[in-house]
Motif scaffolding. Structure first.
Motif, PDB file in Angstrom:
ATOM      1  N   THR A  64       0.830  -1.204   0.000  1.00  0.00           N
ATOM      2  CA  THR A  64       0.000   0.000   0.000  1.00  0.00           C
ATOM      3  C   THR A  64       0.863   1.251   0.000  1.00  0.00           C
ATOM      4  OG1 THR A  64      -1.565  -1.234   1.346  1.00  0.00           O
ATOM      5  CG2 THR A  64      -1.925   1.111   1.149  1.00  0.00           C
ATOM      6  N   GLY A  65       1.859   1.244   0.897  1.00  0.00           N
ATOM      7  CA  GLY A  65       2.731   2.407   1.005  1.00  0.00           C
ATOM      8  C   GLY A  65       3.426   2.700  -0.313  1.00  0.00           C
ATOM      9  N   LEU A  66       3.930   1.638  -0.959  1.00  0.00           N
ATOM     10  CA  LEU A  66       4.658   1.823  -2.212  1.00  0.00           C
ATOM     11  C   LEU A  66       3.741   2.349  -3.308  1.00  0.00           C
ATOM     12  CD1 LEU A  66       7.002  -1.256  -2.429  1.00  0.00           C
ATOM     13  CD2 LEU A  66       7.646   1.135  -2.341  1.00  0.00           C
ATOM     14  N   SER A  67       2.511   1.817  -3.358  1.00  0.00           N
ATOM     15  CA  SER A  67       1.654   2.204  -4.472  1.00  0.00           C
ATOM     16  C   SER A  67       1.046   3.583  -4.271  1.00  0.00           C
ATOM     17  CB  SER A  67       0.553   1.170  -4.669  1.00  0.00           C
ATOM     18  OG  SER A  67      -0.148   1.022  -3.475  1.00  0.00           O
ATOM     19  N   LEU A  68       0.967   4.016  -2.996  1.00  0.00           N
ATOM     20  CA  LEU A  68       0.511   5.380  -2.775  1.00  0.00           C
ATOM     21  C   LEU A  68       1.600   6.364  -3.164  1.00  0.00           C
ATOM     22  CD1 LEU A  68      -1.397   5.180   0.611  1.00  0.00           C
ATOM     23  CD2 LEU A  68      -2.332   5.639  -1.623  1.00  0.00           C
ATOM     24  N   GLY A  69       2.819   5.843  -3.271  1.00  0.00           N
ATOM     25  CA  GLY A  69       3.927   6.705  -3.646  1.00  0.00           C
ATOM     26  C   GLY A  69       4.255   7.727  -2.582  1.00  0.00           C
ATOM     27  N   SER A  70       3.929   7.416  -1.320  1.00  0.00           N
ATOM     28  CA  SER A  70       4.311   8.336  -0.255  1.00  0.00           C
ATOM     29  C   SER A  70       5.819   8.221  -0.064  1.00  0.00           C
ATOM     30  CB  SER A  70       3.569   7.993   1.026  1.00  0.00           C
ATOM     31  OG  SER A  70       3.326   6.627   1.093  1.00  0.00           O
ATOM     32  N   GLU A  71       6.468   9.361  -0.163  1.00  0.00           N
ATOM     33  CA  GLU A  71       7.926   9.307  -0.159  1.00  0.00           C
ATOM     34  C   GLU A  71       8.458   9.417   1.256  1.00  0.00           C
ATOM     35  OE1 GLU A  71       9.231  12.286  -2.897  1.00  0.00           O
ATOM     36  OE2 GLU A  71       7.802  11.480  -4.333  1.00  0.00           O
ATOM     37  N   PHE A  72       8.938   8.327   1.757  1.00  0.00           N
ATOM     38  CA  PHE A  72       9.662   8.359   3.010  1.00  0.00           C
ATOM     39  C   PHE A  72      11.131   8.351   2.662  1.00  0.00           C
ATOM     40  CE2 PHE A  72       6.318   6.178   5.828  1.00  0.00           C
ATOM     41  CZ  PHE A  72       5.647   7.377   5.886  1.00  0.00           C
ATOM     42  N   SER A  73      11.948   8.778   3.602  1.00  0.00           N
ATOM     43  CA  SER A  73      13.371   8.628   3.342  1.00  0.00           C
ATOM     44  C   SER A  73      13.713   7.155   3.542  1.00  0.00           C
ATOM     45  CB  SER A  73      14.177   9.487   4.287  1.00  0.00           C
ATOM     46  OG  SER A  73      14.421   8.770   5.459  1.00  0.00           O
ATOM     47  N   VAL A  74      14.827   6.758   2.956  1.00  0.00           N
ATOM     48  CA  VAL A  74      15.187   5.348   2.967  1.00  0.00           C
ATOM     49  C   VAL A  74      15.462   4.860   4.386  1.00  0.00           C
ATOM     50  CG1 VAL A  74      17.646   5.634   2.642  1.00  0.00           C
ATOM     51  CG2 VAL A  74      16.507   3.654   1.661  1.00  0.00           C
ATOM     52  N   PHE A  75      15.847   5.795   5.268  1.00  0.00           N
ATOM     53  CA  PHE A  75      16.151   5.374   6.639  1.00  0.00           C
ATOM     54  C   PHE A  75      14.882   4.922   7.346  1.00  0.00           C
ATOM     55  CE2 PHE A  75      19.355   8.565   5.553  1.00  0.00           C
ATOM     56  CZ  PHE A  75      20.465   7.745   5.610  1.00  0.00           C
ATOM     57  N   VAL A  76      13.816   5.658   7.115  1.00  0.00           N
ATOM     58  CA  VAL A  76      12.550   5.268   7.735  1.00  0.00           C
ATOM     59  C   VAL A  76      12.109   3.908   7.199  1.00  0.00           C
ATOM     60  CG1 VAL A  76      10.128   5.849   7.925  1.00  0.00           C
ATOM     61  CG2 VAL A  76      11.825   7.616   8.199  1.00  0.00           C
ATOM     62  N   GLU A  77      12.242   3.736   5.873  1.00  0.00           N
ATOM     63  CA  GLU A  77      11.837   2.449   5.284  1.00  0.00           C
ATOM     64  C   GLU A  77      12.653   1.308   5.877  1.00  0.00           C
ATOM     65  OE1 GLU A  77       9.517   1.978   3.021  1.00  0.00           O
ATOM     66  OE2 GLU A  77       9.264   3.798   1.827  1.00  0.00           O
ATOM     67  N   LEU A  78      13.955   1.532   6.018  1.00  0.00           N
ATOM     68  CA  LEU A  78      14.806   0.482   6.572  1.00  0.00           C
ATOM     69  C   LEU A  78      14.451   0.215   8.024  1.00  0.00           C
ATOM     70  CD1 LEU A  78      18.326   1.203   5.071  1.00  0.00           C
ATOM     71  CD2 LEU A  78      16.798  -0.677   4.549  1.00  0.00           C
ATOM     72  N   GLY A  79      14.153   1.290   8.751  1.00  0.00           N
ATOM     73  CA  GLY A  79      13.765   1.128  10.150  1.00  0.00           C
ATOM     74  C   GLY A  79      12.503   0.288  10.278  1.00  0.00           C
ATOM     75  N   ILE A  80      11.538   0.581   9.402  1.00  0.00           N
ATOM     76  CA  ILE A  80      10.285  -0.170   9.421  1.00  0.00           C
ATOM     77  C   ILE A  80      10.561  -1.644   9.130  1.00  0.00           C
ATOM     78  CG2 ILE A  80       8.105  -0.497   8.206  1.00  0.00           C
ATOM     79  CD1 ILE A  80       8.046   2.550   7.799  1.00  0.00           C
ATOM     80  N   LEU A  81      11.412  -1.864   8.135  1.00  0.00           N
ATOM     81  CA  LEU A  81      11.761  -3.234   7.757  1.00  0.00           C
ATOM     82  C   LEU A  81      12.416  -3.972   8.922  1.00  0.00           C
ATOM     83  CD1 LEU A  81      11.403  -4.685   5.120  1.00  0.00           C
ATOM     84  CD2 LEU A  81      13.744  -4.139   4.522  1.00  0.00           C
ATOM     85  N   LEU A  82      13.313  -3.261   9.594  1.00  0.00           N
ATOM     86  CA  LEU A  82      14.021  -3.867  10.721  1.00  0.00           C
ATOM     87  C   LEU A  82      13.044  -4.235  11.828  1.00  0.00           C
ATOM     88  CD1 LEU A  82      16.882  -4.457  11.886  1.00  0.00           C
ATOM     89  CD2 LEU A  82      16.660  -2.305  13.094  1.00  0.00           C
ATOM     90  N   ASP A  83      12.115  -3.314  12.124  1.00  0.00           N
ATOM     91  CA  ASP A  83      11.124  -3.571  13.166  1.00  0.00           C
ATOM     92  C   ASP A  83      10.313  -4.821  12.849  1.00  0.00           C
ATOM     93  OD1 ASP A  83      11.560  -1.808  15.110  1.00  0.00           O
ATOM     94  OD2 ASP A  83      10.058  -0.353  14.511  1.00  0.00           O
ATOM     95  N   VAL A  84       9.862  -4.892  11.595  1.00  0.00           N
ATOM     96  CA  VAL A  84       9.044  -6.040  11.206  1.00  0.00           C
ATOM     97  C   VAL A  84       9.858  -7.322  11.328  1.00  0.00           C
ATOM     98  CG1 VAL A  84       7.876  -7.125   9.277  1.00  0.00           C
ATOM     99  CG2 VAL A  84       7.591  -4.702   9.681  1.00  0.00           C
ATOM    100  N   PHE A  85      11.102  -7.235  10.900  1.00  0.00           N
ATOM    101  CA  PHE A  85      11.946  -8.424  10.971  1.00  0.00           C
ATOM    102  C   PHE A  85      12.109  -8.905  12.403  1.00  0.00           C
ATOM    103  CE2 PHE A  85      16.261  -9.998  11.734  1.00  0.00           C
ATOM    104  CZ  PHE A  85      16.112 -11.224  11.145  1.00  0.00           C
ATOM    105  N   VAL A  86      12.456  -7.978  13.292  1.00  0.00           N
ATOM    106  CA  VAL A  86      12.669  -8.383  14.687  1.00  0.00           C
ATOM    107  C   VAL A  86      11.373  -8.924  15.283  1.00  0.00           C
ATOM    108  CG1 VAL A  86      13.371  -7.597  16.965  1.00  0.00           C
ATOM    109  CG2 VAL A  86      14.522  -6.740  14.974  1.00  0.00           C
ATOM    110  N   GLY A  87      10.241  -8.319  14.886  1.00  0.00           N
ATOM    111  CA  GLY A  87       8.954  -8.789  15.385  1.00  0.00           C
ATOM    112  C   GLY A  87       8.713 -10.244  15.022  1.00  0.00           C
ATOM    113  N   ILE A  88       8.892 -10.557  13.744  1.00  0.00           N
ATOM    114  CA  ILE A  88       8.659 -11.925  13.298  1.00  0.00           C
ATOM    115  C   ILE A  88       9.683 -12.869  13.923  1.00  0.00           C
ATOM    116  CG2 ILE A  88       8.466 -13.415  11.288  1.00  0.00           C
ATOM    117  CD1 ILE A  88       6.521 -11.503  10.725  1.00  0.00           C
TER     118      ILE A  88
END
Lengths: 492, 222
Positions: free
Chosen positions: B158-182
């Motif tokens: 959803t985030g990607l297709s909305l084209g909301s531009e986050f900086s790459v650090f935020v995206e990586l942070g989100i990815l890291l959070d999800v990873f640690v969660g799983i």
């Protein structure tokens, strides 16, 4: 001026160090040193100016000050209590990581996760960028899950699993909200922060903002323990070790609340949005009050009772903010008072649990004779949490109620009073059962001495709550008023 | 981009209908790969950042997490999902209905705003719904974990297709959070298996306010 990043990075590093440490004593020393360093830095940051408000990532405004102070105070109190707690619950005393082998069942994990938890909460509070704030709030869930599972029993496992799944799903929905909020921006809005969006509120797209607010409310509301999404809360709070319960209830719920407040801050700048957001907040707030009122009556477990009381107070906060005006300032004061009092009560419940080895209310009799100091504090905490006059909770609840009457929202006012009364009755029966009565009736209890470290935090916190009820020092009043003004409210 | 979205939708439908755990894990891995490719297909401003994001995403969601889930599955000896609360066929039908709902929502949204990629957004919503459906209807803790992963994938899409531009650090942070969660969920899967001899989350009933008779504090370890 202290750089705010310090209080995020520092606990993270010391936390990693304490994973490898071999000595129990040093780990404890690190925990306390980190706590007091954090408190010291927080005070310095809160005394500084708000110049960072223009920045992209983290910044300090009145809301940050208020919640950062709560987090830091509570962590200091809980870490002092943890000293005794870890002695009473010796798990493995070695380092958590030797080579690549991970020994989960260890005090080192507790100490390390406490510090990660602190770092995550500091990040959640300090970040003004919505994306970064999401990362912080999700990180708090991750850091606190191992803490809830500290006892390694089936019950704590179940609680930790529910907590992790429900909160993660909730927060994933909040991330949807963050994306939608980004869609609400137009090219005029430069910064993805609440301050940046308030500045250009006229250029925001209201439809997207509405959707975003709903997702924020449901997502962070899950974490905050608002009513239909509160299911994880009583389990997690009752199964976690007492110092952790204190942190969860007093500090973590507020961090999630801040997540909602940040988007409310944007909504409050747009007249078309304010009524919509306020109505939703009041609805969920009253629902939380109702649910907690019902479940507190005949609650057989005193830690669960405290947990439901947290749901109730989160409901009060949401209602307060929803009512607007001076009620927002009341809610801010209530957030401070609730954190201090609930933390004391959870720590005291740890003392009671240590003495009676039971969480059942019917097993606890004659508390005043068995644990005189804790018993008196327990009663004082009861008066404080139900909003009896000298305490700060009375002033804040009264402020909220007054606004409800002034704005002629009769239904809200009546339900607010009714549910508070229900909670009061439920808690009164429970507390009187526990403190009165002869302890011989209940049979066995362990001979435990109440050590100073177990009592100092509740004493200090409860007296803070008492003092705030009688006299608001200028810096507290300024912070509360400043926070209320940021949210479009009025001064207390 | 639309091809990837279509493949994601298909994989989600397969997930809903399949009873074999190994199959579901493979599907999730496939989704991870496809999602990793997604940032490269849109309008890319900083190619290096997009590549970093894509590589991290594929490594974590496409390889590491499915591998860990497969390991957890082997350890617990669970091969199949036991009969869910709603039968597999019905779940799949519900899934198709949800796809229609997602399409309807996106069509509504398009009235108010020009969207960058409506197909991809539909997929995003659909994955979110699928994740929630899996979380609600399945009994095993491991399928709930998979459900959460699908939900996360949906949010990501959803985030990607909305084209909301986050900086790459935020995206990586989100990815890291999800990873640690799983990752944490994976660790807990082992513990649940050890403690309860099963990983059926619906048999978690020691903590409940509605079942007071059950309330005996057998192991209060404090």
């Amino acid at each position: 001026m202290t750089n705010p990043w310090i209080i995020i990075i520092f606990p993270l590093i010391t936390g990693i160090i304490s994973l490898f440490l071999d000595s129990e004593r040093w780990r404890k020393i690190i925990l306390v040193v980190v706590a007091f360093t954090h408190l010291f830095c927080t005070i310095k940051i809160c005394n500084g100016d708000s110049s960072l408000i223009e920045s992209t990532w983290i910044g300090v405004d009145h809301l940050t000050r208020l919640f950062l102070m709560i987090v830091s105070l509570l962590f200091t109190g809980s870490s002092l209590y943890s000293m005794v707690y870890l002695d009473n619950h010796p798990h493995l005393n070695g380092p958590a990581l030797t080579g690549l082998k991970f020994l989960g069942n260890s005090n080192a994990v507790f100490v390390a996760c406490m510090q990660f938890f602190l770092a995550a909460m500091s990040l959640a509070v300090l970040s003004i960028n919505f994306g970064l704030q999401w990362i912080g709030i999700e990180a708090t869930t991750l850091a606190s899950t191992p803490l809830i599972y500290f006892h390694r029993s089936r019950r704590s496992l179940e609680a930790a699993w529910k907590y992790l799944i429900l909160c993660s799903v909730g927060i994933a929905l909040a991330l949807m909200g963050v994306f939608f909020l980004a869609m609400a921006m137009t090219s005029h809005v430069q910064l993805f922060t609440s301050a940046g969006m308030v500045l250009f509120a006229g250029y925001l797209k209201v439809e997207w903002l509405k959707v975003a607010f709903i997702f924020f409310l449901v997502g962070y509301g899950t974490k905050m323990g608002l009513a239909p999404m509160h299911n994880w809360l009583p389990d997690a709070h009752s199964e976690a070790p007492s110092p952790v319960s204190a942190m969860l209830s007093g500090a973590l719920l507020n961090c999630a609340f801040l997540g909602i407040l940040r988007i409310y801050q944007v909504c409050a700048a747009i007249p078309a949005m304010t009524a919509f957001a306020s109505d939703l907040l009041i609805l969920l707030g009253l629902l939380s009050l109702a649910v907690s009122g019902i479940f507190i009556l005949h609650q057989p477990d005193y830690k669960r009772m405290l947990a439901y009381s947290s749901v109730e107070h989160m409901g009060i906060l949401a209602t307060g903010v929803g009512l607007g005006g001076a009620a927002i300032a009341g809610a801010m004061l209530h957030a401070i008072a609730h954190s201090l009092i609930k933390a004391s009560l959870f720590l005291l419940s740890g003392n009671i649990l240590a003495a009676y080895s039971s969480k059942r209310i019917e097993d606890v009799k004659g508390l005043l004779k068995v644990l005189p100091a804790s018993g008196i504090l327990w009663l004082a905490g009861f008066l404080a949490i139900t909003g009896a006059p000298p305490f700060a909770t009375f002033i804040s609840e009264f402020a909220i109620l007054r606004v409800a009457l002034q704005t002629k929202s009769w239904a809200t006012a009546i339900m607010f009073l009714l549910f508070l009364l229900l909670v009061f009755i439920g808690m009164l029966t429970i507390f009187s059962q526990m403190t009165l009565g002869k302890h011989s009736e209940a049979g066995e209890h362990n001979e435990v001495k109440e050590s100073l470290l177990q009592l100092v935090t509740p004493v200090v916190f409860l007296s803070f709550a008492l003092i705030l009820g009688c006299y608001l020092p200028d810096f507290v009043r300024n912070t509360i008023d400043g926070a209320a003004l940021l949210l479009g409210g009025r001064v207390l | 981009m639309n091809t990837i979205a279509a493949l994601l939708t298909l994989s989600a439908l397969l997930l809903l209908g399949s009873s074999r755990l190994r199959m579901t894990i493979k599907m999730v891995a496939f989704q991870g790969f496809m999602l990793g490719l997604l940032p490269l297909t849109g309008k890319v401003e900083h190619i290096s950042m997009a590549v970093i994001l894509s590589v991290c995403s594929i490594a974590l969601k496409g390889i590491l997490l499915p591998w860990m889930l497969a390991k957890a599955m082997d350890k617990s000896g669970a091969r199949r999902e036991i009969e869910p609360f709603i039968s597999f066929g019905a779940t799949m039908l519900t899934g198709i209905a949800l796809l229609a709902v997602s399409g309807w929502i996106v069509a509504k949204l398009q009235n108010t705003q020009q969207l960058a990629s409506p197909v991809c957004l539909t997929t995003g919503f659909f994955l979110v719904f699928c994740g929630l459906l899996l979380l609600i209807t399945r009994r095993k803790a491991i399928t709930q974990t998979i459900g959460f992963l699908v939900l996360e994938n949906g949010v990501f899409a959803t985030g990607l297709s909305l084209g909301s531009e986050f900086s790459v650090f935020v995206e990586l942070g989100i990815l890291l959070d999800v990873f640690v969660g799983i990752f944490l969920m994976g660790i807990m899967l082992f513990h649940i298996d050890k403690e309860f001899d099963h990983i059926d989350a619906d048999r978690f009933n020691e903590l409940s306010d509605l079942d007071l008779a059950h309330f005996d504090s057998e192991d209060i370890s404090e």
